[in-house]
Design a protein around this motif. Structure first.
Motif, PDB file in Angstrom:
ATOM      1  N   ASN A  89       0.804  -1.225   0.000  1.00  0.00           N
ATOM      2  CA  ASN A  89       0.000   0.000   0.000  1.00  0.00           C
ATOM      3  C   ASN A  89       0.841   1.282   0.000  1.00  0.00           C
ATOM      4  N   PRO A  90       1.906   1.376   0.824  1.00  0.00           N
ATOM      5  CA  PRO A  90       2.706   2.612   0.805  1.00  0.00           C
ATOM      6  C   PRO A  90       3.415   2.848  -0.529  1.00  0.00           C
ATOM      7  N   MET A  91       3.623   1.783  -1.313  1.00  0.00           N
ATOM      8  CA  MET A  91       4.256   1.977  -2.621  1.00  0.00           C
ATOM      9  C   MET A  91       3.387   2.865  -3.505  1.00  0.00           C
ATOM     10  N   PHE A  92       2.079   2.592  -3.508  1.00  0.00           N
ATOM     11  CA  PHE A  92       1.164   3.398  -4.318  1.00  0.00           C
ATOM     12  C   PHE A  92       1.058   4.815  -3.765  1.00  0.00           C
ATOM     13  N   VAL A  93       0.747   4.926  -2.467  1.00  0.00           N
ATOM     14  CA  VAL A  93       0.540   6.242  -1.862  1.00  0.00           C
ATOM     15  C   VAL A  93       1.831   7.062  -1.909  1.00  0.00           C
ATOM     16  N   GLY A  94       2.969   6.407  -1.626  1.00  0.00           N
ATOM     17  CA  GLY A  94       4.246   7.111  -1.633  1.00  0.00           C
ATOM     18  C   GLY A  94       4.566   7.700  -2.997  1.00  0.00           C
ATOM     19  N   MET A  95       4.408   6.886  -4.031  1.00  0.00           N
ATOM     20  CA  MET A  95       4.681   7.370  -5.386  1.00  0.00           C
ATOM     21  C   MET A  95       3.682   8.451  -5.799  1.00  0.00           C
ATOM     22  N   MET A  96       2.436   8.318  -5.346  1.00  0.00           N
ATOM     23  CA  MET A  96       1.429   9.316  -5.675  1.00  0.00           C
ATOM     24  C   MET A  96       1.795  10.676  -5.060  1.00  0.00           C
ATOM     25  N   VAL A  97       2.212  10.671  -3.805  1.00  0.00           N
ATOM     26  CA  VAL A  97       2.587  11.920  -3.129  1.00  0.00           C
ATOM     27  C   VAL A  97       3.841  12.521  -3.774  1.00  0.00           C
ATOM     28  N   ILE A  98       4.817  11.658  -4.135  1.00  0.00           N
ATOM     29  CA  ILE A  98       6.036  12.144  -4.787  1.00  0.00           C
ATOM     30  C   ILE A  98       5.703  12.811  -6.120  1.00  0.00           C
ATOM     31  N   SER A  99       4.867  12.150  -6.921  1.00  0.00           N
ATOM     32  CA  SER A  99       4.533  12.728  -8.230  1.00  0.00           C
ATOM     33  C   SER A  99       3.680  13.988  -8.076  1.00  0.00           C
ATOM     34  N   MET A 100       2.846  14.048  -7.046  1.00  0.00           N
ATOM     35  CA  MET A 100       2.092  15.276  -6.771  1.00  0.00           C
ATOM     36  C   MET A 100       3.039  16.439  -6.466  1.00  0.00           C
ATOM     37  N   SER A 101       4.086  16.143  -5.700  1.00  0.00           N
ATOM     38  CA  SER A 101       5.017  17.198  -5.310  1.00  0.00           C
ATOM     39  C   SER A 101       5.848  17.694  -6.495  1.00  0.00           C
ATOM     40  N   PHE A 102       6.034  16.830  -7.502  1.00  0.00           N
ATOM     41  CA  PHE A 102       6.798  17.230  -8.693  1.00  0.00           C
ATOM     42  C   PHE A 102       5.908  17.803  -9.797  1.00  0.00           C
ATOM     43  N   ALA A 103       4.591  17.750  -9.584  1.00  0.00           N
ATOM     44  CA  ALA A 103       3.665  18.185 -10.633  1.00  0.00           C
ATOM     45  C   ALA A 103       3.864  19.658 -10.993  1.00  0.00           C
ATOM     46  N   GLY A 104       4.084  20.498  -9.979  1.00  0.00           N
ATOM     47  CA  GLY A 104       4.287  21.929 -10.222  1.00  0.00           C
ATOM     48  C   GLY A 104       5.490  22.207 -11.100  1.00  0.00           C
ATOM     49  N   PRO A 105       6.698  21.721 -10.716  1.00  0.00           N
ATOM     50  CA  PRO A 105       7.880  21.913 -11.568  1.00  0.00           C
ATOM     51  C   PRO A 105       7.717  21.318 -12.966  1.00  0.00           C
ATOM     52  N   LEU A 106       7.055  20.156 -13.063  1.00  0.00           N
ATOM     53  CA  LEU A 106       6.816  19.564 -14.384  1.00  0.00           C
ATOM     54  C   LEU A 106       5.947  20.476 -15.238  1.00  0.00           C
TER      55      LEU A 106
END
Length: 417
Positions: free
Chosen positions: A357-374
């Motif tokens: 479960n943390p694999m999904f949530v962890g990656m989701m939060v990481i990609s959310m945090s990079f969404a702005g710079p992307l």
């Protein structure tokens, strides 16, 4: 209850007392969670004049406990008696809500973050306990249908939840909204009393130093199973894709479609309604389709729909694609949940869930945090195409295990011997 006996002469899924009880409890919890989420969101937005940092802290309060407590909660869920664990988690959630309500009443509005934070911690112990009971009380051939019913329930609240939460907060204010959450958690605990009694063999005797061994055993169990390893990879890729797409949905509405930000609710409602229909459709044929194929279908559809949304400038096209994506999305959730249950020994389901479960949530939060710079570097169509490509890789990861069948005898956990 012996699940092997159930599997040979399984009653109707809707007559299963365990499933009836869990679904009713879930309805109550979903009411509390959606009222809480929107009460906190709207209150913080009003209090801080839409401060993005303050609003982002709400997501941190909801998701951070998953990183820290999912592994621990899954391990303890495998040690403790699941029915008792779930009841106590709901009771403690209710108590913590009323305690926080007192601090809010006497002037400390920052305490609203604690409501989400404490509830998220306790859910990391309750949710894997529910998965264990699924393994014990639902027949093997009905697991996928049971997961489909849960997916349909989640979809119903994706449509109704925002309206319910907004109505309660707008009508009664923050304190009543928080109190509603405490009350429904107490009602959920009362409903869970109907669950079949825990079997004594499901509880482990705590041994000094044993917790660390059991904790590590969860990771080892996942790594030794090719199916669970591939499922972990799918979790990671889906989390990355979902996170960046969710974070930039607002820009799809304002930039690609040229609509106001309020139009986003219609995209979400269309998606949620489609998920409800999709969950019902999947439930009807779930028995006949292997879960890894369901997961692959969901991820391929997610790949195509995400890419189209990134390029579309037409409102009808985007709404149609959102509907189609929602229609197929239950395949991902149902496929993943069923695979965890079918390829995990009952005594380690909590730990397997705690690892994946943390694999999904962890990656989701990481990609959310990079969404702005992307967003500052690439166009929306490029970003959404990339997210679609991640979904496609996840679907391709299913190919090596596509023909695998759940073993009749799962590997036992060494520590139980």
């Amino acid at each position: 209850m012996n699940r092997h006996v159930q599997g040979t002469n399984a009653p109707s899924l809707f007559r299963n007392r365990f499933l009836q009880t869990i679904l009713l409890s879930s309805v109550l919890l979903q009411i509390g969670i959606w009222v809480r989420n929107f009460a906190i969101l709207l209150y913080v937005a009003e209090t801080t004049n839409n401060d993005p940092y303050a609003i982002s802290l709400i997501s941190v309060a909801e998701f951070a406990p998953i990183f820290v407590f999912s592994f621990i909660g899954g391990t303890f869920a495998d040690r403790w008696r699941p029915k008792r664990t779930m009841i106590w988690c709901d009771v403690l959630s209710a108590v913590s809500v009323f305690a926080v309500l007192l601090t809010i009443h006497y002037g400390s509005w920052h305490s609203v973050y604690l409501v989400a934070f404490i509830s998220a911690i306790l859910s990391q112990f309750s949710q894997p306990s529910s998965m264990r009971l699924f393994k014990y009380h639902v027949a093997e051939e009905q697991l996928q249908q049971g997961m489909a019913l849960f997916q349909s329930l989640m979809a119903i609240f994706m449509v109704l939840g925002p309206m319910l939460g907004t109505f309660v907060y707008s009508t009664f204010g923050l304190e009543i909204s928080i109190a509603v959450m405490g009350i429904v958690f107490l009602l959920s605990a009362l409903v869970l009393v109907r669950l079949p009694e825990d079997q004594m063999q499901t509880q482990k005797v705590a041994v000094k130093g044993q917790f660390r061994k059991e904790f590590v055993e969860g990771f080892r169990y996942v790594w030794q199973s090719q199916v669970l390893r591939m499922l972990g990879l799918a979790f990671i890729l889906a989390g990355l894709a979902v996170g960046v797409a969710q974070a930039l949905n607002l820009f799809i509405v304002t930039e690609q479609l040229g609509r106001s930000k309020e139009f986003l609710q219609y995209l979400l409602m269309v998606n949620g309604a489609a998920m409800l229909i999709g969950g019902g459709i999947v439930a009807t044929f779930a028995k006949r389709v292997p879960p890894q194929i369901l997961l692959a279908i969901g991820m391929v559809a997610g790949a195509v729909c995400t890419a189209i949304v990134g390029y579309s400038t037409s409102v009808p096209v985007t709404l149609t694609v959102q509907f189609l994506n929602g229609l197929v999305f239950p395949c991902i959730h149902i496929g993943i949940s069923t695979m965890i249950l079918k390829w995990s020994e009952a005594s380690i389901v909590g730990r397997v869930n705690g690892v994946l479960n943390p694999m999904f949530v962890g990656m989701m939060v990481i990609s959310m945090s990079f969404a702005g710079p992307l967003k500052d570097t690439f166009s929306l169509s490029t970003i959404y195409s990339g997210a679609g490509f991640l979904f496609l890789i996840g679907a391709l990861a299913m190919i090596p295990i596509m023909n695998h069948k759940a073993p009749d005898k799962l590997p036992q956990v060494a520590q139980e011997v």
